[in-house]
Design a protein around this motif. Structure first.
Motif, PDB file in Angstrom:
ATOM      1  N   ALA A   1       0.834  -1.206   0.000  1.00  0.00           N
ATOM      2  CA  ALA A   1       0.000   0.000   0.000  1.00  0.00           C
ATOM      3  C   ALA A   1       0.868   1.256   0.000  1.00  0.00           C
ATOM      4  CB  ALA A   1      -0.942  -0.011   1.198  1.00  0.00           C
ATOM      5  N   ALA A   2       1.954   1.231   0.771  1.00  0.00           N
ATOM      6  CA  ALA A   2       2.846   2.389   0.829  1.00  0.00           C
ATOM      7  C   ALA A   2       3.523   2.617  -0.524  1.00  0.00           C
ATOM      8  CB  ALA A   2       3.890   2.188   1.927  1.00  0.00           C
TER       9      ALA A   2
ATOM     10  N   GLN B   1       2.934  11.696 -12.626  1.00  0.00           N
ATOM     11  CA  GLN B   1       3.875  12.605 -13.265  1.00  0.00           C
ATOM     12  C   GLN B   1       4.264  12.105 -14.658  1.00  0.00           C
ATOM     13  OE1 GLN B   1       4.779  15.536 -12.143  1.00  0.00           O
ATOM     14  NE2 GLN B   1       3.634  15.330 -10.238  1.00  0.00           N
ATOM     15  N   LEU B   2       4.368  10.788 -14.802  1.00  0.00           N
ATOM     16  CA  LEU B   2       4.693  10.212 -16.107  1.00  0.00           C
ATOM     17  C   LEU B   2       3.580  10.500 -17.108  1.00  0.00           C
ATOM     18  CD1 LEU B   2       6.544   8.432 -17.861  1.00  0.00           C
ATOM     19  CD2 LEU B   2       5.291   6.442 -16.989  1.00  0.00           C
ATOM     20  N   ALA B   3       2.331  10.372 -16.667  1.00  0.00           N
ATOM     21  CA  ALA B   3       1.196  10.649 -17.544  1.00  0.00           C
ATOM     22  C   ALA B   3       1.206  12.104 -17.995  1.00  0.00           C
ATOM     23  CB  ALA B   3      -0.115  10.318 -16.831  1.00  0.00           C
TER      24      ALA B   3
ATOM     25  N   ALA C   1       4.546   5.248  -5.601  1.00  0.00           N
ATOM     26  CA  ALA C   1       4.756   5.067  -7.037  1.00  0.00           C
ATOM     27  C   ALA C   1       3.596   5.642  -7.846  1.00  0.00           C
ATOM     28  CB  ALA C   1       4.941   3.587  -7.366  1.00  0.00           C
ATOM     29  N   GLY C   2       2.423   5.766  -7.215  1.00  0.00           N
ATOM     30  CA  GLY C   2       1.291   6.390  -7.900  1.00  0.00           C
ATOM     31  C   GLY C   2       1.595   7.826  -8.285  1.00  0.00           C
ATOM     32  N   THR C   3       2.374   8.507  -7.446  1.00  0.00           N
ATOM     33  CA  THR C   3       2.795   9.869  -7.770  1.00  0.00           C
ATOM     34  C   THR C   3       3.680   9.873  -9.014  1.00  0.00           C
ATOM     35  OG1 THR C   3       2.707  10.480  -5.438  1.00  0.00           O
ATOM     36  CG2 THR C   3       3.977  11.912  -6.896  1.00  0.00           C
TER      37      THR C   3
ATOM     38  N   GLY D   1      -3.264   8.172 -15.982  1.00  0.00           N
ATOM     39  CA  GLY D   1      -2.617   8.786 -14.834  1.00  0.00           C
ATOM     40  C   GLY D   1      -2.632   7.960 -13.570  1.00  0.00           C
ATOM     41  N   GLU D   2      -3.305   6.823 -13.599  1.00  0.00           N
ATOM     42  CA  GLU D   2      -3.356   5.943 -12.441  1.00  0.00           C
ATOM     43  C   GLU D   2      -2.332   4.819 -12.616  1.00  0.00           C
ATOM     44  OE1 GLU D   2      -5.173   6.281  -9.695  1.00  0.00           O
ATOM     45  OE2 GLU D   2      -6.102   8.143 -10.425  1.00  0.00           O
ATOM     46  N   LEU D   3      -1.660   4.459 -11.541  1.00  0.00           N
ATOM     47  CA  LEU D   3      -0.668   3.391 -11.589  1.00  0.00           C
ATOM     48  C   LEU D   3      -1.337   2.070 -11.937  1.00  0.00           C
ATOM     49  CD1 LEU D   3       2.251   2.408 -11.090  1.00  0.00           C
ATOM     50  CD2 LEU D   3       1.617   2.097  -8.681  1.00  0.00           C
ATOM     51  N   GLU D   4      -0.903   1.448 -13.036  1.00  0.00           N
ATOM     52  CA  GLU D   4      -1.460   0.152 -13.428  1.00  0.00           C
ATOM     53  C   GLU D   4      -0.592  -0.981 -12.903  1.00  0.00           C
ATOM     54  OE1 GLU D   4      -3.213  -2.223 -17.328  1.00  0.00           O
ATOM     55  OE2 GLU D   4      -2.352  -0.231 -17.553  1.00  0.00           O
ATOM     56  N   PHE D   5       0.733  -0.862 -13.115  1.00  0.00           N
ATOM     57  CA  PHE D   5       1.615  -1.840 -12.483  1.00  0.00           C
ATOM     58  C   PHE D   5       3.015  -1.258 -12.322  1.00  0.00           C
ATOM     59  CE2 PHE D   5       2.287  -3.308 -16.994  1.00  0.00           C
ATOM     60  CZ  PHE D   5       3.668  -3.170 -17.057  1.00  0.00           C
ATOM     61  N   LEU D   6       3.728  -1.857 -11.374  1.00  0.00           N
ATOM     62  CA  LEU D   6       5.136  -1.533 -11.141  1.00  0.00           C
ATOM     63  C   LEU D   6       5.875  -2.859 -11.125  1.00  0.00           C
ATOM     64  CD1 LEU D   6       7.344   0.555 -10.468  1.00  0.00           C
ATOM     65  CD2 LEU D   6       6.835   0.149  -8.044  1.00  0.00           C
TER      66      LEU D   6
END
Length: 244
Positions: A28-29, A40-42, A34-36, A68-73
């Motif tokens: 979650a952290a 920023q990448l989007a 990484a969502g930030t 703009g939403e994190l899909e995967f890391l």
């Protein structure tokens, strides 16, 4: 009743809840942090979908966003299996997560370095551009020729419809090796096409052809009209030979 002791299994089973809870807490952290980066990448890429790969001493990280939403890391270590630290499926195994998080700070540093390398890349780039030339004159000339072609086709369509008596039909002729086809629908022009089924629509219910295409086929259209006139002439000759 048989017990664990009866089976010689007097062993304690450790509860995995604490490990799972800690794993979920770390995931979650990372998702929040990484969502930030994904956001920023989007902004930087300017699209609804995008990804970026960044190399670190421990391997390669891939961050992917959707709107703009994190899909995967994804962490691909230099040795060992890939680890989806963040994904839309199941969370990573605790040991795999631990391996990835050992290199996560390097990922963030690689991101910062990459963004920093882009700083000033547009400095000195002028936003003063030549004025685009208008197409009004070209469009007007194209439409003038097409209007004349449509007027001629409307006459042909009306006359053939009157002669044939059918609500739908076509008149075809070959001009300079190209097959021309005029289709009518209850006496009005449906389309004028040159070049067969995969050819160019000179007249249609959709977009107009380019000015270059109109220029290429305007002279040949005269031949198509001549072919129509010959067709009508032959009909008049046949009818004149009938004696009632």
């Amino acid at each position: 009743m048989t017990t664990h002791a009866d089976l010689g299994l007097d062993l304690d089973v450790r509860d995995a809840d604490a490990v799972a809870d800690r794993r979920d807490e770390l995931v979650a952290a990372v998702r929040d942090h990484a969502g930030t980066i994904a956001y920023q990448l989007a902004k930087l890429q300017g699209g609804d979908y995008g990804r970026q790969e960044l190399s670190t001493p421990g391997g390669t990280w891939t961050v992917k966003h959707e709107a703009g939403e994190l899909e995967f890391l994804l962490f691909s270590p230099t040795s060992g299996s890939d680890v989806y630290v963040i994904s839309t499926k199941q969370p990573p195994a605790p040991a795999s997560l631990s391996t990835a998080l050992d290199d996560y700070a390097n990922f963030v540093a690689a991101w910062n370095e990459w963004v920093g390398s882009l700083s000033g890349v547009l400095d000195g780039v002028s936003a003063e551009f030549p004025e685009p030339a208008p197409t009004d004159g070209v469009v007007a000339e194209r439409d003038r020729v097409l209007d004349r072609i449509r007027d001629a086709c409307s006459v042909m369509a009306g006359e053939i419809h009157r002669y044939e008596g059918d609500d739908y039909g076509t008149f075809t002729a070959r001009v300079d090796g190209d097959r021309w086809e005029l289709k009518w629908d209850e006496g009005t022009v449906s389309y004028l096409r040159v070049g067969g089924s995969g050819g160019l629509y000179i007249l249609s219910q959709y977009e107009a052809p380019s000015a270059a295409d109109v220029r290429e086929y305007a002279d040949s259209f005269r031949g198509f009209v001549d072919a129509y006139n010959e067709f009508v002439g032959e009909l008049e000759s046949d009818l004149a030979a009938v004696d009632i």
